[in-house]
Design an enzyme around this catalytic site. Structure first.
Site, short mmCIF file in Angstrom:
data_model
loop_
_atom_site.label_atom_id
_atom_site.label_comp_id
_atom_site.label_asym_id
_atom_site.label_seq_id
_atom_site.Cartn_x
_atom_site.Cartn_y
_atom_site.Cartn_z
N ASP A 14 0.91 -1.19 -0.01
CA ASP A 14 -0.04 -0.03 -0.19
C ASP A 14 0.90 1.12 -0.12
O ASP A 14 1.49 1.38 0.78
CB ASP A 14 -0.90 -0.01 1.04
CG ASP A 14 -1.99 1.07 1.15
OD1 ASP A 14 -1.77 1.92 0.25
OD2 ASP A 14 -2.93 1.00 2.02
N CYS A 54 -6.61 4.08 -2.49
CA CYS A 54 -6.71 2.70 -2.19
C CYS A 54 -7.70 2.00 -2.80
O CYS A 54 -7.69 1.20 -3.57
CB CYS A 54 -6.61 2.52 -0.59
SG CYS A 54 -5.40 2.99 0.06
N HIS A 106 -10.21 -3.34 2.26
CA HIS A 106 -10.58 -2.06 2.08
C HIS A 106 -11.51 -2.06 0.60
O HIS A 106 -11.38 -1.15 -0.16
CB HIS A 106 -9.34 -1.16 1.59
CG HIS A 106 -9.62 0.20 2.33
ND1 HIS A 106 -8.78 1.15 1.92
CD2 HIS A 106 -10.51 0.85 2.78
CE1 HIS A 106 -9.21 2.41 2.51
NE2 HIS A 106 -10.29 2.32 3.14
N ASP A 261 -0.75 -0.34 -4.78
CA ASP A 261 -2.03 0.03 -5.02
C ASP A 261 -1.96 1.81 -5.60
O ASP A 261 -2.73 2.35 -6.13
CB ASP A 261 -2.93 -0.12 -4.25
CG ASP A 261 -2.82 0.62 -2.57
OD1 ASP A 261 -1.57 1.15 -2.48
OD2 ASP A 261 -3.60 0.53 -1.71
#
Length: 453
Positions: A14, A54, A106, A261
């Site tokens: 991330d 995200c 997420h 991401d």
């Protein structure tokens, strides 16, 4: 040729920007395992997170379409409610794969600490995951159908990688598998990397890129020290994962992907975090090691999150559903065939959270090509960079008369691509009206409260 479909291990971090590795030439990065992996892989040097935040990226990974279609244009919404599929893991399951997911999700939007029930996991049948947490030294997960939270031991990315290694040793057999490992770091906070890695990076010795202005330099050095500490810890974890693949013999029949991401500005252009249209936010690492592929090398084709679903399905011998926005790059990965793809879309549909209207955020659409980055806002052409000659994007050419024809050509290509994917480039406030995303009293995108069982 292998007698059965290849397995897939898909690892994504991330907020790890493309520039922040040793193999990409970053003098601060300590990533020996990724560097060695890159030397054996195909590296897509123009890989981007077209909507660099995200949840929109993750939703495009799982659907093969752009956010304007799957409707996850902001964080903390429920993809299962917004979009009815097809989904990547469902397609892999239908092709005979066992699907497994470890780490940050997420995509559920029902509270960042809440249990994600099996019917909202989009086709993943083995689960040791959680919605979202950046408390890396004290985070929780849910295992299988059990709604009771469990705590990861220590630094969660280490524990998640250990679980992925255990899965490879103990949970695999004759059935092909697709294992997704999703890490939370190096996303901020930057002061929570394991102490042994944090000690290696002194802010005073961080070498800043040339596009970090002096006003942002002190903060950038402090944050970069922690960012690179997280990255080095993840690199060590990735090395353990690769060692396990080798020890189990699975490296001979497993495709391995490493990506992220989105990136983080970390002071470049005077900005911090994601959502911005500049390279540090948009560009991501994308490495593919295929046991019977074209071999190591680099490819300049622009590739984005919607392209991953058709590409992975094709690499796994699974049918590609009709109607996806994404393009299939499997021929390039398997045989080195030129993709013929020259550009991919960039978009921020609605400024929110870290980049809002009240702190400079704006909607934009753009194209990232093999050489240029072109971006327009609702007010008109905004940015044009010649990345070949200006890799740090220090000279905006959009208003330079000598580049007027280039602006016009890229603007026409952008308009055609937006028509192709059904994007009307609406004002973000109009998107709010259409989608009715929950808002805070201040008008920002709400994060729903969690209700743990």
């Amino acid at each position: 040729m292998t007698e059965r479909p290849f397995n897939l291990v898909f690892v994504f971090a991330d907020q790890w920007r493309a520039q922040a590795t040793g193999y990409a030439g970053d003098p601060n990065a300590a990533t020996p395992n990724l560097d060695a992996f890159a030397a054996l892989s195909l590296s897509f040097t123009n890989a981007v997170s077209g909507c660099p935040v995200c949840s929109p990226y993750r939703a495009s990974l799982m659907t093969g379409v752009y956010p304007n279609r799957h409707r996850m244009m902001v964080n903390d919404q429920c993809l299962h409610r917004l979009y009815k599929g097809p989904f990547l893991a469902d397609c892999l399951r239908e092709a005979g794969y066992r699907t497994a997911y470890i780490g940050k999700w997420h995509l559920d939007g029902n509270g960042r600490n809440a249990f994600v029930p099996p019917d909202r996991r989009l086709g993943f049948d083995w689960w040791k995951g959680f919605e979202c947490s950046h408390d890396y030294q004290s985070s929780f997960y849910y295992f299988g159908d059990d709604p009771k939270p469990h705590r990861w031991a220590g630094y969660d990315a280490d524990a998640q990688t250990d679980e992925a290694c255990r899965f490879l040793r103990e949970e695999t057999g004759p059935t092909p598998f697709a294992l997704f490992l999703s890490w939370g770091p190096p996303h901020d906070p930057f002061d929570t990397a394991p102490a042994s890695f944090a000690a290696r990076f002194d802010p005073r010795t961080i070498r800043l890129p040339p596009n970090v202005p002096e006003a942002a330099a002190d903060r950038a050095r402090r944050e970069m020290a922690g960012y690179y500490a997280h990255g080095s810890a993840l690199d060590a974890a990735f090395g353990r994962l690769l060692d396990t693949l080798s020890a189990t013999g699975r490296e001979r029949d497993t495709i391995v992907v490493f990506t992220s991401d989105h990136g983080d500005m970390l002071g470049s252009q005077g900005h911090f975090r994601k959502q911005r249209p500049w390279a540090e936010s948009v560009r991501v690492p994308f490495l593919v090691r295929h046991p019977e592929g074209a071999g190591p090398g680099v490819d300049p084709s622009p590739i984005d999150a919607p392209d991953l679903m058709p590409t992975l399905l094709a690499l796994c011998g699974a049918p590609i559903p009709a109607g996806l926005h994404g393009r299939d790059f499997s021929g390039t990965i398997r045989a080195g065939a030129p993709s013929g793809i020259e550009d991919t879309l960039l978009a921020l549909y609605l400024p929110f959270h870290q980049w809002r209207y009240d702190n400079g955020g704006r909607e934009y659409r753009g194209l990232h090509t093999r050489r240029y980055s072109y971006v327009r806002s609702l007010a008109g052409p905004w940015l044009l960079y010649d990345n070949g000659n200006d890799p740090w994007q220090q000279r905006n050419l959009v208003d330079v008369p000598a580049h007027a024809a280039r602006v016009a050509e890229l603007d026409a290509r952008l308009a055609a691509r937006l028509r192709e994917v059904g994007d009307d480039f609406a004002d973000g406030r109009e998107i709010l009206r259409r989608e009715q995303y929950p808002l805070t009293p201040a008008g920002d995108i709400a994060i729903l409260p969690s209700h743990r069982s």
